[in-house]
Each structure stands twice: as C-alpha cells, then as structure tokens.
Design a protein around this motif. Structure first.
Motif, short mmCIF file in Angstrom:
data_model
loop_
_atom_site.label_atom_id
_atom_site.label_comp_id
_atom_site.label_asym_id
_atom_site.label_seq_id
_atom_site.Cartn_x
_atom_site.Cartn_y
_atom_site.Cartn_z
N ALA A 1 19.71 -3.93 14.85
CA ALA A 1 21.09 -3.95 14.34
C ALA A 1 21.17 -4.85 13.10
CB ALA A 1 22.05 -4.46 15.42
N GLU A 2 20.46 -5.98 13.13
CA GLU A 2 20.50 -6.88 11.96
C GLU A 2 19.85 -6.19 10.75
OE1 GLU A 2 18.80 -10.83 12.33
OE2 GLU A 2 19.99 -11.41 10.57
N THR B 1 26.49 -3.62 4.66
CA THR B 1 27.82 -3.78 5.25
C THR B 1 27.88 -5.09 6.05
OG1 THR B 1 29.52 -2.79 6.64
CG2 THR B 1 27.28 -2.44 7.32
N ASP B 2 29.09 -5.62 6.21
CA ASP B 2 29.23 -6.83 7.01
C ASP B 2 30.13 -6.58 8.23
OD1 ASP B 2 31.59 -6.56 5.75
OD2 ASP B 2 31.56 -8.49 4.70
N GLU B 3 30.05 -5.34 8.74
CA GLU B 3 30.82 -4.98 9.94
C GLU B 3 29.89 -4.29 10.94
OE1 GLU B 3 34.96 -3.79 7.56
OE2 GLU B 3 33.49 -2.26 8.07
N LEU B 4 29.92 -4.78 12.18
CA LEU B 4 29.13 -4.14 13.25
C LEU B 4 30.05 -3.82 14.42
CD1 LEU B 4 26.27 -3.43 14.51
CD2 LEU B 4 26.30 -5.73 15.48
N GLY C 1 27.12 -1.67 26.48
CA GLY C 1 27.90 -2.65 25.71
C GLY C 1 28.82 -3.49 26.60
N GLN C 2 28.97 -3.09 27.87
CA GLN C 2 29.78 -3.92 28.79
C GLN C 2 29.03 -5.18 29.19
OE1 GLN C 2 32.12 -0.99 31.65
NE2 GLN C 2 30.12 -0.15 31.16
N ASN C 3 27.74 -5.26 28.86
CA ASN C 3 26.93 -6.42 29.25
C ASN C 3 27.23 -7.63 28.35
OD1 ASN C 3 24.44 -8.19 29.10
ND2 ASN C 3 23.92 -6.86 30.82
N ALA C 4 27.62 -8.73 28.99
CA ALA C 4 28.05 -9.92 28.23
C ALA C 4 26.90 -10.52 27.42
CB ALA C 4 28.61 -10.96 29.19
N ARG C 5 25.66 -10.45 27.95
CA ARG C 5 24.54 -11.05 27.22
C ARG C 5 24.24 -10.26 25.93
NH1 ARG C 5 22.27 -14.86 24.87
NH2 ARG C 5 20.00 -14.93 24.88
N LEU C 6 24.34 -8.93 25.99
CA LEU C 6 24.14 -8.13 24.78
C LEU C 6 25.21 -8.48 23.75
CD1 LEU C 6 22.86 -5.89 23.07
CD2 LEU C 6 24.23 -4.22 24.34
N ARG C 7 26.44 -8.56 24.20
CA ARG C 7 27.53 -8.88 23.26
C ARG C 7 27.33 -10.27 22.66
NH1 ARG C 7 31.02 -6.71 27.22
NH2 ARG C 7 31.90 -8.77 27.55
N GLU C 8 26.87 -11.21 23.50
CA GLU C 8 26.63 -12.58 23.02
C GLU C 8 25.56 -12.58 21.92
OE1 GLU C 8 25.15 -15.01 26.19
OE2 GLU C 8 25.23 -16.85 25.03
N MET C 9 24.47 -11.86 22.14
CA MET C 9 23.39 -11.85 21.14
C MET C 9 23.87 -11.23 19.83
SD MET C 9 19.79 -10.74 22.79
CE MET C 9 19.18 -11.33 24.33
N LEU C 10 24.60 -10.12 19.93
CA LEU C 10 25.07 -9.45 18.72
C LEU C 10 26.08 -10.32 17.97
CD1 LEU C 10 25.47 -5.86 20.21
CD2 LEU C 10 23.76 -6.55 18.51
N ALA C 11 26.97 -10.96 18.74
CA ALA C 11 28.00 -11.81 18.11
C ALA C 11 27.33 -12.97 17.39
CB ALA C 11 28.98 -12.32 19.17
N SER C 12 26.29 -13.55 18.03
CA SER C 12 25.65 -14.70 17.41
C SER C 12 24.88 -14.28 16.15
CB SER C 12 24.81 -15.39 18.48
OG SER C 12 23.56 -15.69 18.04
N MET C 13 24.21 -13.13 16.20
CA MET C 13 23.50 -12.63 15.01
C MET C 13 24.50 -12.39 13.87
SD MET C 13 23.06 -9.49 13.36
CE MET C 13 23.16 -8.13 14.50
N CYS C 14 25.63 -11.77 14.20
CA CYS C 14 26.63 -11.49 13.15
C CYS C 14 27.20 -12.79 12.58
CB CYS C 14 27.76 -10.62 13.71
SG CYS C 14 27.26 -8.90 13.92
N ALA C 15 27.47 -13.75 13.45
CA ALA C 15 28.03 -15.03 12.97
C ALA C 15 27.05 -15.68 12.01
CB ALA C 15 28.32 -15.94 14.16
N GLU C 16 25.77 -15.62 12.34
CA GLU C 16 24.76 -16.27 11.49
C GLU C 16 24.67 -15.64 10.10
OE1 GLU C 16 20.87 -16.83 13.23
OE2 GLU C 16 21.82 -17.69 15.00
N GLY D 1 27.30 -14.00 8.67
CA GLY D 1 28.63 -13.89 8.10
C GLY D 1 29.21 -12.49 8.21
N ALA D 2 28.77 -11.74 9.22
CA ALA D 2 29.32 -10.40 9.44
C ALA D 2 30.35 -10.43 10.57
CB ALA D 2 28.18 -9.43 9.80
#
Ligand code: ATP
Length: 337
Positions: free
Chosen positions: A243-244, A252-255, A262-277, A279-280
């Motif tokens: 995804a990165e 693009t800076d939108e994911l 996608g209901q899995n909290a750990r997957l969402r956490e990893m994606l959110a942290s990658m995007c935050a790093e 600036g997406a």
C-alpha cells in the motif's frame, strides 16, 4: 435519487436503499453461515435463493415507510443496482435474476456494479476523497487499486489466494468455524510473535507459503495464539508495504481500505501509522461498509445511474471473474452523487 442495491457474491445476501439527498444508507443483510468447513457454492446459492427475496422486501418496505415524497403508484426507488461480479457464479445468477425482475416490474433502470470497485467507492464516498489508492482486503481478493486514465488499475495483487480465504484456511486447519479472521484477531490478543515467511514480489504478494508454515507451526506445537500473532503481523505488514509503494507510485496522499479483513484493528493500525508517517490521509469505512454489503452497491449504483451508466437486461450477464480494471469509470467527471 434513491437506489436499491442488491448484493450476493458469496456469503452475504443483502439489500440496501441509498438516498442521495440525505446520504442515508439502509442495509438489510442475511449471512450464510456454514455448519462446518468453508463456503460451499451450492449451499451459498441455496441461501441466496431463500434470503434475497426477504432482504429485498425489507429494503423496499423501508423505502416506502421512511420517505413520503412519492405517490403509491410511483416506484419507491429510481434504479436497481446489483453485484455483477466477481463472485460465485451460482450466487451471482440468483442476485442478477432478482434484480432484473425487480427493475422490470418497477419500471426503473438496471445498473450492473463491479463488487470490488464498490468496495473502493464506498470508502472514497464516505471519506470525501478525490482520487485515493484503495487496499481491498477481502475474503476472495487482495489488491491495490489506483485511478489512471479512466479506470481503476490493479497496481498490485495476490499471486494466489485472497487474504481472508488464506486466514480462513488456517482456522479450518485448527478446527475453528467460518469465518476465521475474527477468531485470529481475538486469539492474537494473548500471543507472542513468531517468525513466518514474508513474501512480497514487486507490487504483488503471496499467502500460500505463510499459510502452510502457519499450519506446520501449529502441528509442531507452537501455541495457536502465537501463530495468530505471526499471521497478523506478517500478512498485514505485506499489505501495508505494498500500500505504501502504491501511494508512492501514484503520488496520491489518500488511502482507503475495503473488504471484510479491513474490520481487523491491527491491519487498520498498521495502515494508519504508515499513512501518518508519510503525511497521507487514511480512511477505513465503518464495519457495515467493509464486509460484503449492499450499501456499497446502492451508493455506486446511484453514481453510475446519475452518469447514465445503466444496462439493458439483455446485456446484463454476470461475470464471476469481473476485474476492476474492466470497468470504464463513467461517474467521476461532473460527480453529482
Ligand atoms: P470479496 O469481497 O472478495 O467477495 P468475501 O465475499 O469473502 O470477499 P468479505 O466480507 O469482504 O467477503 O470478507 C470476508 C472475510 O473477512 C473472511 O475471510 C473473514 O475471515 C474476514 N474477516 C472478517 N473479520 C475479520 C477480522 N476481524 N480480522 C481478519 N479477517 C476478518
């Protein structure tokens, strides 16, 4: 505009009503839950045959009760949208037959929707994003989509099974009932990390080796909780890595995230942290829009109907292998829904 959506690509018989004016989405779903093993296509189709009329009736009753802006002799919806594929042929045929009959009896247009593009579009719609990359992490699929030259292009995808199906294969091996993904998530809460294979090749990924290794580890006596942690960490890191790269490739800076995994909290956490790093912005729709549901079919159906992208009954054949890049994106210029 008000659109009825019908979904039934595999396990979830679902009907929904989307009201474009208020953005309200009503969803009625009836899942097929196998007694043992995974999804059996014939049993799933029998479930569709029983459940689809019921969920459609409930959705239409909702449209009639909720909105009082139409006379009794007017149709309660302006179009009927249905999942045309990808999915299990026997299930798709039942859904398509119901949608065609309904559109004809109500005298409204029929819209044939690609289920995977709907997973993407519901995220884009709910987030208000312009042109995101989408990670579809569902049962039978795993891919990254990005918009280019009028279509959603597949930027990277699984080389073997869908991500949810891979997780479900492991849980079947240990004797847990379907669906396995939520059980892996809950057992991982009590486990320790174990090393498993990590397979990313270019923009593609593979799950078959990691699943065999996970089954072997369990058979060799590694605690199942630890194997669940290993599975989540490796599989979701693979998806996050690609995804990165897709964000980097497209600029693009939108994911957005789509699909039941996608209901899995750990997957969402990893994606959110990658995007935050980087600036997406990251958006995961609420769970009712992540797992299979007719709400996403109704929302994309409304966008397509507004763009005049409807289909004649004679041309509305289902396509069990319908890829997202086969769909001309007609609805994004001059978007009104
Ligand atoms: P597709 O959209 O490819 O047709 P599908 O019909 O299999 O997918 P989805 O609802 O998108 O259906 O996804 C179902 C999958 O999601 C199952 O494999 C299930 O195990 C998995 N899943 C559900 N909840 C979780 C969770 N919390 N963690 C991991 N996986 C999950």
């Amino acid at each position: 505009m008000r659109v009825l959506g019908v979904e039934g690509t595999a396990w979830c018989a679902s009907a929904a009503v989307f009201d474009a004016e208020t953005d309200a989405v009503f969803i009625e779903s009836d899942p097929y839950e196998p007694d043992s093993g995974g999804i059996h296509p014939r049993e799933a189709a029998e479930h569709m045959g029983d459940a689809i009329p019921r969920v459609i009736e409930t959705a239409l009753d909702h449209a009639r009760d909720e909105y009082d802006d139409r006379d009794d002799d007017e149709p309660p919806v302006d179009a009927v949208a249905f999942s045309r594929g990808p999915g299990l042929g026997p299930c798709l045929r039942i859904v398509a037959t119901a949608a065609r009959a309904l559109a004809q009896s109500l005298g409204v247009p029929l819209v044939g929707v690609n289920h995977m593009v709907a997973h993407l579009e519901i995220g884009r719609h709910r987030a208000g994003f312009d042109s995101p990359v989408c990670l579809n992490a569902s049962g039978a699929n795993a891919h990254l989509l990005g918009f280019h030259d009028g279509r959603y292009r597949v930027l990277g995808e699984t080389m073997d099974t869908g991500v949810g199906n891979a997780l479900d294969k492991f849980t079947r091996h240990v004797g847990w009932s379907h669906p396995g993904g939520p059980k892996i998530e809950s057992h991982a809460a009590d486990g320790e990390f174990v090393e498993l294979p990590y397979v990313v090749k270019g923009m593609d990924f593979s799950f078959s080796g990691i699943m065999s290794a996970a089954k072997d580890a369990y058979d060799d006596g590694v605690p199942v909780e630890d194997v669940c942690v290993g599975l989540q960490e490796h599989v979701f890191a693979m998806l996050t890595e690609v995804a990165e790269r897709a964000l980097s490739l497209t600029g693009t800076d939108e994911l957005v995230l789509g699909g039941g995994v996608g209901q899995n909290a750990r997957l969402r956490e990893m994606l959110a942290s990658m995007c935050a790093e980087r600036g997406a912005e990251f958006h995961a729709p609420e769970p009712r829009f992540l797992r299979d549901n007719a709400g996403m079919i109704a929302v994309l159906g409304a966008k397509m109907a507004a763009a005049g992208d409807t289909v004649a009954v004679a041309d509305s054949a289902i396509d069990p292998d319908f890829r997202p890049d086969q769909v001309p994106v007609t609805w994004r210029s001059g978007e009104s829904v």
